[in-house]
Design a protein around this motif. Structure first.
Motif, PDB file in Angstrom:
ATOM      1  N   ASN A  66      17.951  33.381  46.707  1.00 31.45           N
ATOM      2  CA  ASN A  66      18.660  34.595  46.348  1.00 31.45           C
ATOM      3  C   ASN A  66      19.489  34.358  45.089  1.00 31.45           C
ATOM      4  OD1 ASN A  66      20.975  33.237  47.200  1.00 31.45           O
ATOM      5  ND2 ASN A  66      20.771  34.035  49.268  1.00 31.45           N
ATOM      6  N   PHE A  67      20.235  35.361  44.690  1.00 32.59           N
ATOM      7  CA  PHE A  67      20.979  35.314  43.431  1.00 32.59           C
ATOM      8  C   PHE A  67      21.945  34.137  43.359  1.00 32.59           C
ATOM      9  CE2 PHE A  67      24.898  36.435  41.177  1.00 32.59           C
ATOM     10  CZ  PHE A  67      24.402  36.551  39.884  1.00 32.59           C
ATOM     11  N   TRP A  68      22.723  33.897  44.418  1.00 28.96           N
ATOM     12  CA  TRP A  68      23.741  32.857  44.368  1.00 28.96           C
ATOM     13  C   TRP A  68      23.130  31.466  44.265  1.00 28.96           C
ATOM     14  CZ3 TRP A  68      28.092  34.362  42.737  1.00 28.96           C
ATOM     15  CH2 TRP A  68      28.580  35.613  43.061  1.00 28.96           C
ATOM     16  N   MET A  69      22.049  31.229  44.965  1.00 30.59           N
ATOM     17  CA  MET A  69      21.414  29.907  44.879  1.00 30.59           C
ATOM     18  C   MET A  69      20.749  29.714  43.527  1.00 30.59           C
ATOM     19  SD  MET A  69      22.155  27.963  47.279  1.00 30.59           S
ATOM     20  CE  MET A  69      21.001  26.638  47.017  1.00 30.59           C
ATOM     21  N   LEU A  70      20.167  30.765  42.988  1.00 34.92           N
ATOM     22  CA  LEU A  70      19.590  30.647  41.648  1.00 34.92           C
ATOM     23  C   LEU A  70      20.693  30.430  40.606  1.00 34.92           C
ATOM     24  CD1 LEU A  70      16.814  33.357  41.876  1.00 34.92           C
ATOM     25  CD2 LEU A  70      16.547  30.873  41.966  1.00 34.92           C
ATOM     26  N   THR A  71      21.871  30.992  40.851  1.00 32.39           N
ATOM     27  CA  THR A  71      23.010  30.751  39.975  1.00 32.39           C
ATOM     28  C   THR A  71      23.443  29.284  40.043  1.00 32.39           C
ATOM     29  OG1 THR A  71      23.760  33.025  40.261  1.00 32.39           O
ATOM     30  CG2 THR A  71      25.384  31.432  39.468  1.00 32.39           C
ATOM     31  N   VAL A  72      23.503  28.731  41.232  1.00 36.82           N
ATOM     32  CA  VAL A  72      23.850  27.316  41.396  1.00 36.82           C
ATOM     33  C   VAL A  72      22.841  26.445  40.659  1.00 36.82           C
ATOM     34  CG1 VAL A  72      24.012  25.428  43.075  1.00 36.82           C
ATOM     35  CG2 VAL A  72      25.095  27.625  43.561  1.00 36.82           C
ATOM     36  N   LEU A  73      21.562  26.738  40.828  1.00 36.92           N
ATOM     37  CA  LEU A  73      20.520  25.969  40.146  1.00 36.92           C
ATOM     38  C   LEU A  73      20.669  26.068  38.630  1.00 36.92           C
ATOM     39  CD1 LEU A  73      17.939  24.255  40.325  1.00 36.92           C
ATOM     40  CD2 LEU A  73      16.646  26.394  40.276  1.00 36.92           C
ATOM     41  N   THR A  74      20.937  27.252  38.127  1.00 36.37           N
ATOM     42  CA  THR A  74      21.097  27.440  36.684  1.00 36.37           C
ATOM     43  C   THR A  74      22.292  26.663  36.162  1.00 36.37           C
ATOM     44  OG1 THR A  74      20.109  29.636  36.853  1.00 36.37           O
ATOM     45  CG2 THR A  74      21.393  29.167  34.876  1.00 36.37           C
ATOM     46  N   ILE A  75      23.409  26.727  36.855  1.00 33.72           N
ATOM     47  CA  ILE A  75      24.604  25.996  36.419  1.00 33.72           C
ATOM     48  C   ILE A  75      24.347  24.496  36.429  1.00 33.72           C
ATOM     49  CG2 ILE A  75      26.982  25.416  37.043  1.00 33.72           C
ATOM     50  CD1 ILE A  75      27.247  28.307  38.088  1.00 33.72           C
ATOM     51  N   LYS A  76      23.716  23.999  37.475  1.00 39.91           N
ATOM     52  CA  LYS A  76      23.415  22.571  37.554  1.00 39.91           C
ATOM     53  C   LYS A  76      22.444  22.147  36.460  1.00 39.91           C
ATOM     54  CE  LYS A  76      24.495  21.431  42.203  1.00 39.91           C
ATOM     55  NZ  LYS A  76      25.417  20.438  41.725  1.00 39.91           N
ATOM     56  N   PHE A  77      21.448  22.973  36.185  1.00 42.36           N
ATOM     57  CA  PHE A  77      20.475  22.672  35.146  1.00 42.36           C
ATOM     58  C   PHE A  77      21.137  22.620  33.770  1.00 42.36           C
ATOM     59  CE2 PHE A  77      17.176  24.086  32.106  1.00 42.36           C
ATOM     60  CZ  PHE A  77      16.285  23.035  32.267  1.00 42.36           C
ATOM     61  N   VAL A  78      21.963  23.603  33.472  1.00 44.25           N
ATOM     62  CA  VAL A  78      22.660  23.638  32.181  1.00 44.25           C
ATOM     63  C   VAL A  78      23.628  22.463  32.074  1.00 44.25           C
ATOM     64  CG1 VAL A  78      24.307  24.963  30.784  1.00 44.25           C
ATOM     65  CG2 VAL A  78      22.351  26.105  31.831  1.00 44.25           C
ATOM     66  N   ASP A  79      24.296  22.114  33.167  1.00 41.83           N
ATOM     67  CA  ASP A  79      25.213  20.977  33.168  1.00 41.83           C
ATOM     68  C   ASP A  79      24.481  19.683  32.828  1.00 41.83           C
ATOM     69  OD1 ASP A  79      27.615  19.452  33.703  1.00 41.83           O
ATOM     70  OD2 ASP A  79      26.729  18.955  35.649  1.00 41.83           O
ATOM     71  N   ILE A  80      23.348  19.447  33.457  1.00 48.85           N
ATOM     72  CA  ILE A  80      22.587  18.230  33.184  1.00 48.85           C
ATOM     73  C   ILE A  80      22.060  18.238  31.753  1.00 48.85           C
ATOM     74  CG2 ILE A  80      20.479  16.964  33.780  1.00 48.85           C
ATOM     75  CD1 ILE A  80      21.075  17.619  36.700  1.00 48.85           C
ATOM     76  N   LEU A  81      21.573  19.377  31.286  1.00 48.26           N
ATOM     77  CA  LEU A  81      21.106  19.450  29.893  1.00 48.26           C
ATOM     78  C   LEU A  81      22.235  19.165  28.912  1.00 48.26           C
ATOM     79  CD1 LEU A  81      18.663  22.499  29.701  1.00 48.26           C
ATOM     80  CD2 LEU A  81      18.129  20.075  29.550  1.00 48.26           C
TER      81      LEU A  81
END
Length: 127
Positions: A66-81
């Motif tokens: 859902n939206f919140w989990m996809l938001t968590v994934l996006t934040i984590k992905f951007v953080d690692i990048l």
């Protein structure tokens, strides 16, 4: 409900692990600890971020998409990048003080904020 609490407990454990291996009193110290892990190898560095892979597992493996989990994934992905970008800059002998002028103090609340926010977002995404 018990299963959801087990998923949250794993999330908290992974986030706590990440916060502890990056533990430093300053932001520059945190970056240098990340860089030390990055020097061991990219796969070692990525392996030291288990909550990112756990988030992928929860979304694609178990269907918490859902939206919140996809938001968590996006934040984590951007953080690692972003951290990988900084690691590449440091490996090209660019001074960290040029990238970040001020060295911010890392208090315990800031250091462990991820242990609170990401599991809470996971819980919110299930209600």
């Amino acid at each position: 409900m018990e299963t959801l609490l087990i998923f949250v407990a794993f999330f908290v454990a992974f986030e706590f692990f990440e916060s502890n291996w990056q533990k430093s009193h300053t932001f520059h110290g945190l970056i240098y600890k990340n860089y030390a892990m990055y020097q061991r190898g990219i796969f070692t560095y990525l392996g030291m971020n288990p909550s990112f892979f756990y988030t992928i597992f929860l979304i694609f493996g178990l269907g918490f998409d859902n939206f919140w989990m996809l938001t968590v994934l996006t934040i984590k992905f951007v953080d690692i990048l972003f951290r990988l970008y900084i690691m590449q800059k440091i490996s090209k002998n660019e001074d960290l003080e040029e990238l970040f002028q001020a060295d911010m103090s890392m208090n315990p609340f800031l250091r462990y904020f991820n242990v609170i926010i990401y599991p809470m977002l996971f819980l919110i995404s299930n209600f």
